[in-house]
Design a protein around this motif. Structure first.
Motif, PDB file in Angstrom:
ATOM      1  N   GLY A  28       0.849  -1.191   0.000  1.00 27.56           N
ATOM      2  CA  GLY A  28       0.000   0.000   0.000  1.00 27.56           C
ATOM      3  C   GLY A  28       0.884   1.240   0.000  1.00 27.56           C
ATOM      4  N   ARG A  29       0.718   2.082   1.002  1.00 19.03           N
ATOM      5  CA  ARG A  29       1.543   3.289   1.121  1.00 19.03           C
ATOM      6  C   ARG A  29       2.677   3.121   2.134  1.00 19.03           C
ATOM      7  NH1 ARG A  29      -0.771   8.126  -0.846  1.00 19.03           N
ATOM      8  NH2 ARG A  29       0.178   9.233   0.889  1.00 19.03           N
ATOM      9  N   THR A  30       2.890   1.876   2.594  1.00 20.13           N
ATOM     10  CA  THR A  30       3.954   1.583   3.544  1.00 20.13           C
ATOM     11  C   THR A  30       5.156   1.012   2.807  1.00 20.13           C
ATOM     12  OG1 THR A  30       2.364   1.136   5.308  1.00 20.13           O
ATOM     13  CG2 THR A  30       4.591   0.250   5.599  1.00 20.13           C
ATOM     14  N   ALA A  31       6.304   1.644   2.974  1.00 18.78           N
ATOM     15  CA  ALA A  31       7.555   1.149   2.389  1.00 18.78           C
ATOM     16  C   ALA A  31       8.205   0.208   3.397  1.00 18.78           C
ATOM     17  CB  ALA A  31       8.493   2.301   2.076  1.00 18.78           C
ATOM     18  N   ILE A  32       8.617  -0.946   2.920  1.00 20.63           N
ATOM     19  CA  ILE A  32       9.323  -1.916   3.756  1.00 20.63           C
ATOM     20  C   ILE A  32      10.735  -2.000   3.204  1.00 20.63           C
ATOM     21  CG2 ILE A  32       9.380  -4.282   4.611  1.00 20.63           C
ATOM     22  CD1 ILE A  32       6.284  -4.265   3.802  1.00 20.63           C
ATOM     23  N   ILE A  33      11.701  -1.607   4.024  1.00 23.16           N
ATOM     24  CA  ILE A  33      13.089  -1.618   3.570  1.00 23.16           C
ATOM     25  C   ILE A  33      13.850  -2.695   4.337  1.00 23.16           C
ATOM     26  CG2 ILE A  33      13.162   0.756   2.739  1.00 23.16           C
ATOM     27  CD1 ILE A  33      14.363   1.632   5.371  1.00 23.16           C
ATOM     28  N   SER A  34      14.697  -3.412   3.612  1.00 27.16           N
ATOM     29  CA  SER A  34      15.467  -4.494   4.221  1.00 27.16           C
ATOM     30  C   SER A  34      16.837  -4.564   3.569  1.00 27.16           C
ATOM     31  CB  SER A  34      14.725  -5.826   4.075  1.00 27.16           C
ATOM     32  OG  SER A  34      14.513  -6.118   2.709  1.00 27.16           O
ATOM     33  N   GLY A  35      17.728  -5.268   4.210  1.00 28.51           N
ATOM     34  CA  GLY A  35      19.092  -5.416   3.721  1.00 28.51           C
ATOM     35  C   GLY A  35      20.064  -5.295   4.873  1.00 28.51           C
ATOM     36  N   VAL A  36      21.335  -5.122   4.538  1.00 35.58           N
ATOM     37  CA  VAL A  36      22.397  -5.009   5.545  1.00 35.58           C
ATOM     38  C   VAL A  36      23.250  -3.798   5.207  1.00 35.58           C
ATOM     39  CG1 VAL A  36      24.381  -6.144   6.609  1.00 35.58           C
ATOM     40  CG2 VAL A  36      22.432  -7.510   5.860  1.00 35.58           C
ATOM     41  N   VAL A  37      23.517  -2.973   6.209  1.00 32.35           N
ATOM     42  CA  VAL A  37      24.375  -1.795   6.045  1.00 32.35           C
ATOM     43  C   VAL A  37      25.480  -1.840   7.091  1.00 32.35           C
ATOM     44  CG1 VAL A  37      22.567  -0.337   5.038  1.00 32.35           C
ATOM     45  CG2 VAL A  37      22.865  -0.388   7.508  1.00 32.35           C
ATOM     46  N   PRO A  38      26.566  -1.096   6.875  1.00 31.15           N
ATOM     47  CA  PRO A  38      27.696  -1.150   7.804  1.00 31.15           C
ATOM     48  C   PRO A  38      27.457  -0.491   9.165  1.00 31.15           C
ATOM     49  CG  PRO A  38      28.361  -0.189   5.690  1.00 31.15           C
ATOM     50  CD  PRO A  38      26.892  -0.379   5.658  1.00 31.15           C
ATOM     51  N   THR A  39      26.637   0.552   9.229  1.00 31.39           N
ATOM     52  CA  THR A  39      26.492   1.297  10.485  1.00 31.39           C
ATOM     53  C   THR A  39      25.031   1.624  10.784  1.00 31.39           C
ATOM     54  OG1 THR A  39      26.630   3.491   9.479  1.00 31.39           O
ATOM     55  CG2 THR A  39      28.733   2.439  10.074  1.00 31.39           C
ATOM     56  N   GLN A  40      24.788   1.943  12.044  1.00 32.81           N
ATOM     57  CA  GLN A  40      23.457   2.375  12.475  1.00 32.81           C
ATOM     58  C   GLN A  40      23.080   3.681  11.772  1.00 32.81           C
ATOM     59  OE1 GLN A  40      21.439   0.586  14.380  1.00 32.81           O
ATOM     60  NE2 GLN A  40      19.825   2.109  14.345  1.00 32.81           N
ATOM     61  N   ARG A  41      24.050   4.529  11.532  1.00 33.15           N
ATOM     62  CA  ARG A  41      23.808   5.794  10.823  1.00 33.15           C
ATOM     63  C   ARG A  41      23.273   5.524   9.416  1.00 33.15           C
ATOM     64  NH1 ARG A  41      26.590   9.237   7.312  1.00 33.15           N
ATOM     65  NH2 ARG A  41      26.122  11.422   7.630  1.00 33.15           N
ATOM     66  N   ASP A  42      23.856   4.553   8.715  1.00 32.57           N
ATOM     67  CA  ASP A  42      23.378   4.193   7.379  1.00 32.57           C
ATOM     68  C   ASP A  42      21.958   3.637   7.430  1.00 32.57           C
ATOM     69  OD1 ASP A  42      25.773   4.956   6.113  1.00 32.57           O
ATOM     70  OD2 ASP A  42      26.658   3.004   6.515  1.00 32.57           O
ATOM     71  N   ARG A  43      21.644   2.914   8.467  1.00 31.43           N
ATOM     72  CA  ARG A  43      20.295   2.367   8.649  1.00 31.43           C
ATOM     73  C   ARG A  43      19.280   3.499   8.782  1.00 31.43           C
ATOM     74  NH1 ARG A  43      16.704   0.693  12.721  1.00 31.43           N
ATOM     75  NH2 ARG A  43      15.686  -1.290  12.226  1.00 31.43           N
ATOM     76  N   ARG A  44      19.608   4.470   9.643  1.00 30.09           N
ATOM     77  CA  ARG A  44      18.712   5.615   9.831  1.00 30.09           C
ATOM     78  C   ARG A  44      18.606   6.459   8.565  1.00 30.09           C
ATOM     79  NH1 ARG A  44      21.635   5.971  14.687  1.00 30.09           N
ATOM     80  NH2 ARG A  44      22.757   7.740  13.827  1.00 30.09           N
ATOM     81  N   MET A  45      19.730   6.654   7.868  1.00 32.65           N
ATOM     82  CA  MET A  45      19.743   7.443   6.641  1.00 32.65           C
ATOM     83  C   MET A  45      18.830   6.815   5.589  1.00 32.65           C
ATOM     84  SD  MET A  45      21.053  10.014   4.880  1.00 32.65           S
ATOM     85  CE  MET A  45      22.551  10.433   5.725  1.00 32.65           C
ATOM     86  N   SER A  46      18.869   5.510   5.474  1.00 42.96           N
ATOM     87  CA  SER A  46      18.011   4.809   4.518  1.00 42.96           C
ATOM     88  C   SER A  46      16.543   5.065   4.806  1.00 42.96           C
ATOM     89  CB  SER A  46      18.275   3.304   4.576  1.00 42.96           C
ATOM     90  OG  SER A  46      19.616   3.035   4.281  1.00 42.96           O
ATOM     91  N   GLU A  47      16.184   4.995   6.066  1.00 43.23           N
ATOM     92  CA  GLU A  47      14.792   5.227   6.442  1.00 43.23           C
ATOM     93  C   GLU A  47      14.379   6.673   6.150  1.00 43.23           C
ATOM     94  OE1 GLU A  47      11.845   5.083  10.308  1.00 43.23           O
ATOM     95  OE2 GLU A  47      13.657   3.841  10.321  1.00 43.23           O
ATOM     96  N   MET A  48      15.233   7.609   6.487  1.00 38.37           N
ATOM     97  CA  MET A  48      14.902   9.020   6.238  1.00 38.37           C
ATOM     98  C   MET A  48      14.734   9.300   4.750  1.00 38.37           C
ATOM     99  SD  MET A  48      16.986  11.221   9.092  1.00 38.37           S
ATOM    100  CE  MET A  48      18.589  10.544   8.738  1.00 38.37           C
ATOM    101  N   LEU A  49      15.583   8.712   3.926  1.00 37.04           N
ATOM    102  CA  LEU A  49      15.488   8.940   2.484  1.00 37.04           C
ATOM    103  C   LEU A  49      14.180   8.405   1.906  1.00 37.04           C
ATOM    104  CD1 LEU A  49      19.140   8.177   1.336  1.00 37.04           C
ATOM    105  CD2 LEU A  49      17.969  10.387   1.273  1.00 37.04           C
ATOM    106  N   ILE A  50      13.782   7.224   2.326  1.00 39.72           N
ATOM    107  CA  ILE A  50      12.548   6.658   1.772  1.00 39.72           C
ATOM    108  C   ILE A  50      11.320   7.404   2.286  1.00 39.72           C
ATOM    109  CG2 ILE A  50      12.068   4.824   3.431  1.00 39.72           C
ATOM    110  CD1 ILE A  50      11.932   4.498  -0.385  1.00 39.72           C
ATOM    111  N   ARG A  51      11.399   7.989   3.473  1.00 43.63           N
ATOM    112  CA  ARG A  51      10.287   8.786   4.003  1.00 43.63           C
ATOM    113  C   ARG A  51      10.018  10.019   3.146  1.00 43.63           C
ATOM    114  NH1 ARG A  51       8.156   7.429   8.788  1.00 43.63           N
ATOM    115  NH2 ARG A  51       9.357   6.034  10.105  1.00 43.63           N
ATOM    116  N   LEU A  52      11.031  10.506   2.451  1.00 45.87           N
ATOM    117  CA  LEU A  52      10.883  11.691   1.606  1.00 45.87           C
ATOM    118  C   LEU A  52      10.130  11.405   0.311  1.00 45.87           C
ATOM    119  CD1 LEU A  52      14.472  13.190   1.971  1.00 45.87           C
ATOM    120  CD2 LEU A  52      12.368  13.980   3.081  1.00 45.87           C
ATOM    121  N   GLU A  53       9.960  10.151  -0.011  1.00 49.62           N
ATOM    122  CA  GLU A  53       9.330   9.774  -1.276  1.00 49.62           C
ATOM    123  C   GLU A  53       7.828  10.054  -1.255  1.00 49.62           C
ATOM    124  OE1 GLU A  53       8.843   8.765  -4.982  1.00 49.62           O
ATOM    125  OE2 GLU A  53      10.795   8.862  -4.020  1.00 49.62           O
TER     126      GLU A  53
END
Length: 67
Positions: A28-53
């Protein structure tokens, strides 16, 4: 349509190698993001970027941080 646009834009915005292994899918309108990143900062950055969509009203962040 929202999924295709979100995935395409996310790939363009995340030109950083740390964020290349992330998968984006829509429920629906919920984005589900998954995968592996090196740092917690990258994890948060990914979420923030997709929220802008446009069309994304919620994000479920299933991204793991590499050990």
């Amino acid at each position: 349509m929202v999924q295709r646009t979100a995935v395409t834009r996310f790939r363009v915005l995340t030109n950083r190698p740390q964020l290349r292994g992330i998968d984006v899918r829509m429920d629906g309108r919920t984005a589900i993001i998954s995968g592996v990143v090196p740092t917690q900062r990258d994890r948060r950055m990914s979420e923030m970027l997709i929220r802008l969509e446009p069309g994304v009203s919620a994000v479920v962040n299933e991204i793991s941080v590499a050990q």
